[in-house]
Scaffold this active site. Structure first.
Site, short mmCIF file in Angstrom:
data_model
loop_
_atom_site.label_atom_id
_atom_site.label_comp_id
_atom_site.label_asym_id
_atom_site.label_seq_id
_atom_site.Cartn_x
_atom_site.Cartn_y
_atom_site.Cartn_z
N ARG A 230 31.96 33.78 48.95
CA ARG A 230 32.45 32.40 48.95
C ARG A 230 31.36 31.51 48.36
O ARG A 230 30.18 31.68 48.66
CB ARG A 230 32.79 31.92 50.37
CG ARG A 230 34.10 32.46 50.93
CD ARG A 230 35.34 31.92 50.18
NE ARG A 230 36.60 32.45 50.69
CZ ARG A 230 37.21 33.55 50.27
NH1 ARG A 230 36.69 34.28 49.28
NH2 ARG A 230 38.35 33.95 50.80
N ASP A 254 31.28 34.89 41.04
CA ASP A 254 32.75 34.94 40.98
C ASP A 254 33.34 33.79 41.79
O ASP A 254 34.55 33.58 41.75
CB ASP A 254 33.25 36.28 41.53
CG ASP A 254 34.76 36.44 41.38
OD1 ASP A 254 35.25 36.26 40.24
OD2 ASP A 254 35.46 36.70 42.38
N GLU A 259 34.86 25.15 43.66
CA GLU A 259 35.81 25.78 42.73
C GLU A 259 37.24 25.29 42.90
O GLU A 259 38.08 25.45 42.00
CB GLU A 259 35.79 27.30 42.90
CG GLU A 259 36.40 27.80 44.22
CD GLU A 259 36.33 29.31 44.39
OE1 GLU A 259 35.25 29.90 44.19
OE2 GLU A 259 37.37 29.90 44.72
N HIS A 291 36.88 33.56 40.43
CA HIS A 291 37.44 34.16 41.65
C HIS A 291 38.44 35.26 41.27
O HIS A 291 39.58 35.27 41.69
CB HIS A 291 38.13 33.09 42.51
CG HIS A 291 38.06 33.43 43.98
ND1 HIS A 291 37.64 32.55 44.93
CD2 HIS A 291 38.37 34.56 44.66
CE1 HIS A 291 37.69 33.12 46.12
NE2 HIS A 291 38.12 34.35 45.98
#
Ligand code: NAI
Length: 324
Positions: A230, A254, A259, A291
């Site tokens: 996260r 990622d 985000e 993600h």
């Protein structure tokens, strides 16, 4: 059972339509994310199905409850975007605790290899018939120390992959345990001895910004940081400073702490107002994916199957092992 499905992408629709066939569940797909402005779309639904960028804060929870919504089905493992205190006694929340730890762990390794062997640069060069190797020098993973933070399902698979590369594994977990080939230690020692640090713990108030400026100061100069967990585990401004000062040798991200309004969308024709992300992306040693780590055929099928069975269990049996 009617379920309002928020933040629906084409791949979601395909896998959920197959999983829900003959189940009696009717999904109504909305492109929009769930938040206080969009919660009213759930009117008439028994439940909502949400993902990582949807928000269930107190306002949304109360709105959903007032609309008669009973269930929140998270189609992901993490649930930091749901205020469980606010849903208590009003909405029953289920999640998909595991759908493919391999998908995420393999993506973490894919990012690491891409970054340290400069595959992303080589790909672009050879597309243009530029066969120069200048600037593409990498380093061996064999013999390096990887620090794995969070030795749960994904962390364990990632460690197995790293062991296959001949790496030494240090681990930090809130609940350490015996695991072959893995040495559990404190965070400070993990920071001090790791050449690569990969984050696989959940985001909680305790783990928020665990990779801070202070934490980075304890790490080896040139450390690689991988985050497929996260975004807010990392203080992004501190990471940017450490990349600029060359304390951190590279980052594979990622996930990103802000985000929510960016990832999963095509913003290629837009001006990005998040200066930290924009600057990170310009760095030659920062690799960002949006993600994407979960996105495999196997994971999508498991997510859809488990979500459908979670909802059926709640409705039919009144209980579900995946309830939070
Ligand atoms: P898990 O629950 O199996 O493992 C989490 C581990 O972290 C546990 O061993 C737990 O004891 C440990 N932990 C909890 N709090 C901690 C702390 N403060 N410090 C250190 N360790 C702590 O979860 P799993 O399936 O391995 O997933 C890990 C995380 O990966 C999820 O929380 C989620 O945020 C993220 N994730 C990301 C995806 C992506 O597409 N990028 C997809 C799926 C999960």
């Amino acid at each position: 059972m009617k379920i309002a499905f928020f933040d629906a992408k084409q791949y979601d629709k395909e896998s959920f339509e197959i999983a829900a066939r003959d189940s009696g569940i009717e999904f109504k797909f909305y492109d929009t994310k769930l938040n206080a402005d969009t919660a009213s779309l759930a009117r008439g639904a028994d439940g909502v199905c949400i993902f990582v960028s949807d928000t269930v804060d107190r306002e949304v929870a109360e709105k959903l409850h007032s609309l008669g919504v009973k269930y929140i089905a998270l189609r992901c493992a993490g649930y930091n975007n749901v205020d469980l205190k606010a849903t208590e006694g009003k909405l029953r929340v289920v999640r998909v605790p595991a759908y493919s730890p391999y998908a995420v762990a393999e993506h973490a390794m894919a990012m690491l290899l891409t970054s340290i062997r400069r595959i992303h640069k080589a790909y672009i060069r050879t597309k243009d018939f530029n066969f120069s190797l200048s600037g593409l020098t990498g380093f061996d993973l064999h013999g390096k120390t990887v620090g794995v933070v969070g030795m749960g399902k994904i962390g364990s698979v990632f460690s197995d992959i790293c062991r296959g590369f001949g790496m030494r594994i240090l681990a930090y977990d809130k609940y350490p345990r015996e695991l072959e080939g893995v040495e559990f230690t404190g965070l400070d020692r993990l920071f001090a001895e790791s050449d690569i640090i990969s984050l696989h713990c959940p985001l909680t108030p305790e783990s928020y910004h665990m990779i801070s400026g202070d934490a980075i100061a304890k790490m080896k100069k040139g450390v690689m940081i991988i985050n497929t967990s996260r975004g807010a585990l990392i203080d992004s401004d501190a990471l940017l400073e450490a990349i600029k000062s060359r304390r951190v040798g590279g980052a594979c991200l990622d996930v990103y702490e802000e985000e929510g309004d960016l990832f999963f969308e095509d913003l290629s024709g837009h001006i990005i107002s998040d200066d930290t992300l924009a600057r990170l992306i310009t760095m030659p040693n920062v690799l960002v994916t949006s993600h994407q780590a979960f996105l495999t055929n196997e994971a999508l099928k498991n997510i859809a199957d488990v979500t459908v069975s979670n909802l059926l269990e709640l409705e039919r049996d009144g209980e579900c092992a995946n309830e939070l």
